[in-house]
Design a protein around this motif. Structure first.
Motif, PDB file in Angstrom:
ATOM      1  N   VAL A 179      50.681  62.654 100.099  1.00  0.00           N
ATOM      2  CA  VAL A 179      50.066  61.878  99.016  1.00  0.00           C
ATOM      3  C   VAL A 179      50.934  60.668  98.668  1.00  0.00           C
ATOM      4  CG1 VAL A 179      49.443  61.960  96.566  1.00  0.00           C
ATOM      5  CG2 VAL A 179      48.770  63.818  98.093  1.00  0.00           C
ATOM      6  N   ALA A 180      52.250  60.845  98.647  1.00  0.00           N
ATOM      7  CA  ALA A 180      53.147  59.731  98.340  1.00  0.00           C
ATOM      8  C   ALA A 180      53.043  58.643  99.408  1.00  0.00           C
ATOM      9  CB  ALA A 180      54.580  60.227  98.222  1.00  0.00           C
ATOM     10  N   THR A 181      52.981  59.047 100.668  1.00  0.00           N
ATOM     11  CA  THR A 181      52.866  58.072 101.755  1.00  0.00           C
ATOM     12  C   THR A 181      51.535  57.333 101.696  1.00  0.00           C
ATOM     13  OG1 THR A 181      54.254  59.475 103.139  1.00  0.00           O
ATOM     14  CG2 THR A 181      52.966  57.810 104.262  1.00  0.00           C
ATOM     15  N   LEU A 182      50.455  58.057 101.435  1.00  0.00           N
ATOM     16  CA  LEU A 182      49.144  57.404 101.331  1.00  0.00           C
ATOM     17  C   LEU A 182      49.103  56.434 100.158  1.00  0.00           C
ATOM     18  CD1 LEU A 182      46.692  60.318 102.133  1.00  0.00           C
ATOM     19  CD2 LEU A 182      46.981  58.203 103.407  1.00  0.00           C
ATOM     20  N   SER A 183      49.665  56.824  99.035  1.00  0.00           N
ATOM     21  CA  SER A 183      49.672  55.940  97.866  1.00  0.00           C
ATOM     22  C   SER A 183      50.454  54.669  98.151  1.00  0.00           C
ATOM     23  CB  SER A 183      50.294  56.657  96.668  1.00  0.00           C
ATOM     24  OG  SER A 183      49.510  57.754  96.312  1.00  0.00           O
ATOM     25  N   LYS A 184      51.588  54.808  98.809  1.00  0.00           N
ATOM     26  CA  LYS A 184      52.402  53.643  99.144  1.00  0.00           C
ATOM     27  C   LYS A 184      51.656  52.739 100.137  1.00  0.00           C
ATOM     28  CE  LYS A 184      57.034  52.386 100.609  1.00  0.00           C
ATOM     29  NZ  LYS A 184      58.336  52.871 101.069  1.00  0.00           N
ATOM     30  N   TYR A 220      48.341  52.425 100.501  1.00  0.00           N
ATOM     31  CA  TYR A 220      47.232  51.742  99.837  1.00  0.00           C
ATOM     32  C   TYR A 220      47.726  50.686  98.850  1.00  0.00           C
ATOM     33  CZ  TYR A 220      43.542  54.648 101.744  1.00  0.00           C
ATOM     34  OH  TYR A 220      42.653  55.257 102.580  1.00  0.00           O
ATOM     35  N   ALA A 221      48.921  50.849  98.319  1.00  0.00           N
ATOM     36  CA  ALA A 221      49.456  49.873  97.373  1.00  0.00           C
ATOM     37  C   ALA A 221      49.976  48.620  98.080  1.00  0.00           C
ATOM     38  CB  ALA A 221      50.578  50.501  96.553  1.00  0.00           C
TER      39      ALA A 221
END
Length: 58
Positions: A29-34, A36-37
């Protein structure tokens, strides 16, 4: 080995597995959020660059 000892080992292994799954989920989740940001940019086409440089010169 008694039945209680095997039962305890099973719970320890189960807890370790759950901790690993939660850790992997958190990192995903942290990797996906980074990802997409991240602001993606593209280079303009060479034709558009020529038009922009001509309009600036005029």
């Amino acid at each position: 080995m008694t039945n209680d000892g095997g039962f305890t080992v099973m719970w320890i292994i189960l807890i370790i597995c759950i901790v690993i799954v939660i850790g992997v989920l958190f990192l995903s989740v942290a990797t996906l959020s980074k990802g997409y940001a991240y602001k993606h940019t593209i280079d303009p086409l060479p034709e558009e660059q020529k038009k922009e440089s001509q309009s600036v010169q005029e």
